[in-house]
Design a protein around this motif. Sequence first.
Motif, PDB file in Angstrom:
ATOM      1  N   GLY A 222       0.817  -1.213   0.000  1.00 41.02           N
ATOM      2  CA  GLY A 222       0.000   0.000   0.000  1.00 41.02           C
ATOM      3  C   GLY A 222       0.844   1.253   0.000  1.00 41.02           C
ATOM      4  N   PRO A 223       0.387   2.328   0.657  1.00 39.34           N
ATOM      5  CA  PRO A 223       1.104   3.603   0.625  1.00 39.34           C
ATOM      6  C   PRO A 223       2.557   3.440   1.069  1.00 39.34           C
ATOM      7  N   TYR A 236       3.384   5.862  12.490  1.00 41.23           N
ATOM      8  CA  TYR A 236       4.354   6.942  12.678  1.00 41.23           C
ATOM      9  C   TYR A 236       4.457   7.826  11.435  1.00 41.23           C
ATOM     10  N   ARG A 237       4.231   9.116  11.622  1.00 44.65           N
ATOM     11  CA  ARG A 237       4.259  10.138  10.577  1.00 44.65           C
ATOM     12  C   ARG A 237       3.308   9.817   9.420  1.00 44.65           C
ATOM     13  N   ARG A 238       2.166   9.188   9.746  1.00 44.36           N
ATOM     14  CA  ARG A 238       1.164   8.860   8.736  1.00 44.36           C
ATOM     15  C   ARG A 238      -0.171   9.534   9.053  1.00 44.36           C
ATOM     16  N   ALA A 239      -0.152  10.626   9.795  1.00 43.15           N
ATOM     17  CA  ALA A 239      -1.393  11.323  10.148  1.00 43.15           C
ATOM     18  C   ALA A 239      -2.165  11.717   8.897  1.00 43.15           C
ATOM     19  N   HIS A 251      -4.559   9.285  13.368  1.00 34.82           N
ATOM     20  CA  HIS A 251      -4.591  10.527  14.131  1.00 34.82           C
ATOM     21  C   HIS A 251      -3.197  10.876  14.648  1.00 34.82           C
ATOM     22  N   THR A 252      -3.033  12.150  14.987  1.00 38.26           N
ATOM     23  CA  THR A 252      -1.817  12.591  15.669  1.00 38.26           C
ATOM     24  C   THR A 252      -2.178  13.671  16.659  1.00 38.26           C
ATOM     25  N   ALA A 253      -1.363  13.805  17.695  1.00 40.00           N
ATOM     26  CA  ALA A 253      -1.532  14.842  18.705  1.00 40.00           C
ATOM     27  C   ALA A 253      -0.199  15.010  19.418  1.00 40.00           C
ATOM     28  N   VAL A 254      -0.087  16.069  20.192  1.00 39.07           N
ATOM     29  CA  VAL A 254       1.116  16.305  20.983  1.00 39.07           C
ATOM     30  C   VAL A 254       0.889  15.738  22.377  1.00 39.07           C
ATOM     31  N   LEU A 255       1.723  14.792  22.758  1.00 30.77           N
ATOM     32  CA  LEU A 255       1.625  14.157  24.064  1.00 30.77           C
ATOM     33  C   LEU A 255       2.911  14.440  24.835  1.00 30.77           C
ATOM     34  N   GLU A 256       2.810  15.250  25.862  1.00 32.14           N
ATOM     35  CA  GLU A 256       3.956  15.659  26.680  1.00 32.14           C
ATOM     36  C   GLU A 256       5.120  16.130  25.811  1.00 32.14           C
TER      37      GLU A 256
END
Length: 268
Positions: A222-223, A236-239, A251-256
């Motif tokens: 796939g991709p 990882y880095r696939r948001a 999804h991605t977000a900033v965690l600590e």
Amino acid sequence: MPEGHTLHRLARLHQRRFARAPVAVSSPQGRFADAAAVVNGRVLRRTSVWGKHLFHHYAGGPVVHVHLGLYGAFTEWELTPGEPLPEPVGQVRMRMVGAEYGTDLRGPTVCELIDEGQVADVLARLGPDPLRSDADPSWAWTRIAKSRRPIGALLMDQTVMAGVGNVYRSELLYRHNIDPYRPGLKISEAEFDEAWTDLVALMKVGLRRGKIFVVRPEHDHGPPSYAPGRPRTYVYRRAGEPCRVCGETIHTAVLEGRNVFWCPVCQT
């Protein structure tokens, strides 16, 4: 930031190229000059690693402690007989030259001269390193099982587990269907044991091959990867891209302070 397997590869390389012989050590940049003068010409006895900390142990007791941080890197080069040493490129903090090879260190967070007692002090602050044969996972499990912090943050905390970076953190949690925001005390011991065993195996592959391979063969299509020359990842880095298994948007977000990636369907 380099993950733990990168430091173990560097330690093995430096052990093979420089150990058991005198090493010329200098600091073209000047910031490490006094310390370099102490070890210059001494025999490098051995190298060691714990997590993201690299140690060069010299005859007589001094130890060079390196933490690459976000921007540090070693550049390796081979000596050409009869030719002068290459000119340093950029701000070289430390240069090591042996009989056949040299290496230049640029941009580390830490490059300092310490003794074996101070090495013990550094190690006392770190959690178990999955790539070390003496790693005790029960230390990490005890910390995780009592914590309300998200497991995604705990895995990146070097006092809990040493050597795990953002790639292994995100990918390990995906492989075990664990939401990165689940509190540590909500992780079962069976889940931890399975994840630890998997992490050790994954990091050994990274150590052997020099790249992080995390996608199972049946999903390795796939991709393409997030960057040329890198193996595929699950999250990882696939948001914004589809999950390789269920098709849901990653999804991605900033965690600590660090970006975390996950699939909201596969990770519960």
